[in-house]
Design a protein around this motif. Structure first.
Motif, mmCIF file in Angstrom:
data_model
loop_
_atom_site.group_PDB
_atom_site.id
_atom_site.type_symbol
_atom_site.label_atom_id
_atom_site.label_comp_id
_atom_site.label_asym_id
_atom_site.label_seq_id
_atom_site.Cartn_x
_atom_site.Cartn_y
_atom_site.Cartn_z
ATOM 1 N N GLY A 159 0.799 -1.222 0.000
ATOM 2 C CA GLY A 159 0.000 0.000 0.000
ATOM 3 C C GLY A 159 0.830 1.269 0.000
ATOM 4 N N ARG A 163 -1.290 8.645 -2.601
ATOM 5 C CA ARG A 163 -2.690 8.413 -2.938
ATOM 6 C C ARG A 163 -3.526 9.643 -2.629
ATOM 7 N NH1 ARG A 163 -4.129 3.817 1.535
ATOM 8 N NH2 ARG A 163 -2.153 3.010 0.821
ATOM 9 N N GLY A 166 -8.802 9.598 0.883
ATOM 10 C CA GLY A 166 -9.998 8.775 0.786
ATOM 11 C C GLY A 166 -9.927 7.699 -0.289
ATOM 12 N N GLU A 167 -8.837 7.627 -1.047
ATOM 13 C CA GLU A 167 -8.711 6.618 -2.094
ATOM 14 C C GLU A 167 -8.499 5.250 -1.454
ATOM 15 O OE1 GLU A 167 -5.816 5.502 -5.902
ATOM 16 O OE2 GLU A 167 -5.346 7.239 -4.668
ATOM 17 N N TYR A 168 -9.222 4.263 -1.938
ATOM 18 C CA TYR A 168 -9.087 2.908 -1.434
ATOM 19 C C TYR A 168 -8.100 2.170 -2.325
ATOM 20 C CZ TYR A 168 -10.168 -1.948 -0.389
ATOM 21 O OH TYR A 168 -10.067 -3.280 -0.056
ATOM 22 N N VAL A 169 -7.065 1.591 -1.704
ATOM 23 C CA VAL A 169 -6.076 0.811 -2.448
ATOM 24 C C VAL A 169 -6.359 -0.656 -2.169
ATOM 25 C CG1 VAL A 169 -3.632 0.311 -2.766
ATOM 26 C CG2 VAL A 169 -4.367 2.637 -2.293
ATOM 27 N N ARG A 170 -6.742 -1.388 -3.210
ATOM 28 C CA ARG A 170 -7.078 -2.795 -3.057
ATOM 29 C C ARG A 170 -5.797 -3.579 -2.833
ATOM 30 N NH1 ARG A 170 -10.276 -6.215 -7.446
ATOM 31 N NH2 ARG A 170 -10.482 -8.100 -6.224
ATOM 32 N N ARG A 171 -5.750 -4.297 -1.730
ATOM 33 C CA ARG A 171 -4.536 -5.020 -1.350
ATOM 34 C C ARG A 171 -4.572 -6.449 -1.868
ATOM 35 N NH1 ARG A 171 -2.182 -2.346 3.125
ATOM 36 N NH2 ARG A 171 -0.465 -3.777 2.817
#
Length: 179
Positions: A159, A163, A166-171
């Motif tokens: 991760g 970014r 509020g950006e979601y980083v898919r792990r």
């Protein structure tokens, strides 16, 4: 009729709009923006409202109607309130600092990364891991933020990277060990 295109754009107090053919200039507290639009769309000022009209229902006119209205609304919003994008640095040793007007970042390279502030764009660094890009042009603020993010995009295993707030980083799961 375009639902967005037919809505009038309200011009707040302190904002001056000049329409010269297909060129619109908007002046306000945060700066001045000028943009030339396609000739097929007409922009009229009636009192404190801007009205965007199309001559007919041709495909080209329909496609530009809502777009031009949105761009004019963003220009008015930008010179009165401005736009901001917030970025977060995630990773051990990743940090940012201001050097005059320019942004200097440590991103795990052997050298610091320096991003020069374009005209009308201001950087703020409230903490070492936060960057705020602000300015009157929504398009320019977004582009500068994207260029900063391009230096280290968030990677899916740890991760780490730059970014948006509020950006979601898919792990992803790493390599599985042997049994």
């Amino acid at each position: 009729m375009s639902r967005i295109g037919k809505m009038p754009v309200t011009v707040p107090a302190g904002v001056e709009v000049t329409i010269d053919g297909s060129t619109v200039t908007v002046k306000g507290a945060k700066g001045e923006l000028t943009r030339t639009f396609p000739e097929i769309i007409t922009i009229k000022q009636e009192g404190d409202e801007l009205i965007v009209e199309r001559p007919d229902d041709s495909r080209e006119a329909k496609s530009y109607h809502g777009l031009v209205r949105s761009l004019v609304a963003n220009m008015v919003e930008g010179v009165s309130n401005g736009f901001t994008k917030k970025l977060q640095l995630v990773g051990v040793g990743y940090r940012a600092a201001l050097k005059g007007k320019d942004l200097e970042m440590q991103l795990g390279f052997s050298h610091p990364v320096v991003v020069e502030a374009p005209e009308n764009i201001a950087f703020e660094v409230p903490s070492q891991t936060e960057i705020i890009v602000s300015g009157p042009s929504k398009e320019q603020v977004g582009q500068v933020a994207a260029n900063i993010r391009k230096w280290r995009k968030p990677e899916p295993y740890k991760g780490k990277g730059i970014r948006y707030e509020g950006e979601y980083v898919r792990r992803k799961v790493g390599k599985a060990g042997k049994d």
